[in-house]
Design an enzyme around this catalytic site. Structure first.
Site, PDB file in Angstrom:
ATOM      1  N   HIS A 138       0.840  -1.211   0.000  1.00 47.55           N
ATOM      2  CA  HIS A 138       0.000   0.000   0.000  1.00 47.55           C
ATOM      3  C   HIS A 138       0.878   1.266   0.000  1.00 47.55           C
ATOM      4  O   HIS A 138       0.481   2.290  -0.540  1.00 47.55           O
ATOM      5  CB  HIS A 138      -0.890   0.047   1.240  1.00 47.55           C
ATOM      6  CG  HIS A 138      -2.097  -0.837   1.166  1.00 47.55           C
ATOM      7  ND1 HIS A 138      -3.173  -0.567   0.355  1.00 47.55           N
ATOM      8  CD2 HIS A 138      -2.411  -1.976   1.840  1.00 47.55           C
ATOM      9  CE1 HIS A 138      -4.098  -1.502   0.520  1.00 47.55           C
ATOM     10  NE2 HIS A 138      -3.657  -2.375   1.410  1.00 47.55           N
ATOM     11  N   ASP A 145      -7.456  -2.467  -1.312  1.00 48.82           N
ATOM     12  CA  ASP A 145      -8.411  -3.206  -0.491  1.00 48.82           C
ATOM     13  C   ASP A 145      -9.783  -2.961  -1.093  1.00 48.82           C
ATOM     14  O   ASP A 145     -10.234  -1.804  -1.180  1.00 48.82           O
ATOM     15  CB  ASP A 145      -8.386  -2.702   0.963  1.00 48.82           C
ATOM     16  CG  ASP A 145      -7.060  -2.972   1.640  1.00 48.82           C
ATOM     17  OD1 ASP A 145      -6.385  -3.939   1.260  1.00 48.82           O
ATOM     18  OD2 ASP A 145      -6.711  -2.203   2.558  1.00 48.82           O
ATOM     19  N   GLU A 202      -6.432 -12.007   4.027  1.00 50.27           N
ATOM     20  CA  GLU A 202      -7.431 -10.947   3.821  1.00 50.27           C
ATOM     21  C   GLU A 202      -8.090 -11.105   2.462  1.00 50.27           C
ATOM     22  O   GLU A 202      -7.447 -10.896   1.440  1.00 50.27           O
ATOM     23  CB  GLU A 202      -6.766  -9.561   3.914  1.00 50.27           C
ATOM     24  CG  GLU A 202      -6.056  -9.318   5.236  1.00 50.27           C
ATOM     25  CD  GLU A 202      -5.290  -7.985   5.257  1.00 50.27           C
ATOM     26  OE1 GLU A 202      -5.150  -7.336   4.197  1.00 50.27           O
ATOM     27  OE2 GLU A 202      -4.832  -7.611   6.352  1.00 50.27           O
ATOM     28  N   HIS A 205      -7.707  -7.845   0.118  1.00 55.41           N
ATOM     29  CA  HIS A 205      -6.416  -7.224  -0.240  1.00 55.41           C
ATOM     30  C   HIS A 205      -5.815  -7.853  -1.497  1.00 55.41           C
ATOM     31  O   HIS A 205      -5.661  -9.072  -1.583  1.00 55.41           O
ATOM     32  CB  HIS A 205      -5.438  -7.369   0.931  1.00 55.41           C
ATOM     33  CG  HIS A 205      -4.079  -6.780   0.645  1.00 55.41           C
ATOM     34  ND1 HIS A 205      -3.656  -5.589   1.171  1.00 55.41           N
ATOM     35  CD2 HIS A 205      -3.057  -7.239  -0.138  1.00 55.41           C
ATOM     36  CE1 HIS A 205      -2.431  -5.318   0.729  1.00 55.41           C
ATOM     37  NE2 HIS A 205      -2.053  -6.310  -0.055  1.00 55.41           N
TER      38      HIS A 205
HETATM   39 ZN   LIG Z   1      -4.645  -4.023   2.188  1.00 58.19          ZN
END
Ligand SMILES: [Zn+2]
Length: 222
Positions: A138, A145, A202, A205
């Protein structure tokens, strides 16, 4: 002018010629005086996604206090990414259009200072990249995300909320409904086909998997 129509030839041009760094879009010759448009983005240029396409929706969680930090850490709702990443996101978005879905962003580029705040609260590298080591993708303008929304703007059921730090958010977690399984798989397959890589922990992500970008110093807000 529809931003997508404007950008499409650029995406195609880039797909065909990966070494091409400078792209020029031009209207018909008779309109040249007034309508010539020139874009000179390098693949590494940080761009605001909403400047390039109308295909996306945004719910930038860190510009609100509806996040695991419980405080607002972004001063604006901009979604910045590298130009190469933006092009890949548009390819994915066009694929999702077939289903009537849009990508909704929760987070895009994240300043390193915010990464440090997150690390203070959650010093667990399974969920927050250590800003004192290599940092997060990021921070490099190459991770997003996301979830999917339907035509009415409703989020598809992905089984957990964004930033749910637990095994229920893992791709390998199987105690989920068929609907959740289908939704997560569609997101994953489509993003992978556009050049992104998932991470195990996640479902929201995605890292852009081709280039290795430096930590960006470009300010998040205008
Ligand atoms: Zn992320």
């Amino acid at each position: 002018m529809n931003k997508l129509l404007f950008l499409l030839p650029l995406v195609i041009a880039c797909t065909q010629q990966k070494t091409e760094k400078t792209l020029v879009a031009q209207e018909q010759p008779q309109q040249e005086d007034t309508a010539k448009v020139e874009i000179q983005y390098h693949d590494t240029t940080m761009v605001k996604l909403s400047d390039l396409s109308d295909l996306f929706v945004y719910d930038m969680k860190y510009a609100t206090d509806d996040n695991f930090l419980k405080k607002t850490v972004y001063e604006c709702t901009n979604c910045l990414v590298r130009y190469q990443v933006a092009k890949a996101l548009i390819v994915a978005a066009m694929e999702f259009q077939q289903y009537g879905y849009k990508i909704k962003f929760f987070d895009c580029t994240r300043p390193v200072e915010v990464q440090k705040q997150m690390w203070e609260i959650m010093p667990d590298a399974r969920y927050v990249a250590n800003p004192y080591k290599s940092g997060s993708i990021h921070n490099r303008g190459a991770a997003v995300d996301i979830t999917l929304v339907d035509e009415s703007g409703e989020e598809l059921d992905m089984g957990t909320a964004f930033d749910h730090f637990g095994e229920e958010a893992h791709h390998a977690y199987t105690d989920i409904s068929d609907e959740v399984k289908t939704n997560r798989l569609l997101l994953k397959k489509t993003m992978e086909s556009a050049g992104f890589l998932p991470i195990k922990t996640e479902w929201w992500h995605y890292n852009f998997g081709v280039e290795k970008f430096n930590i960006t110093k470009v300010p998040l807000c205008d």
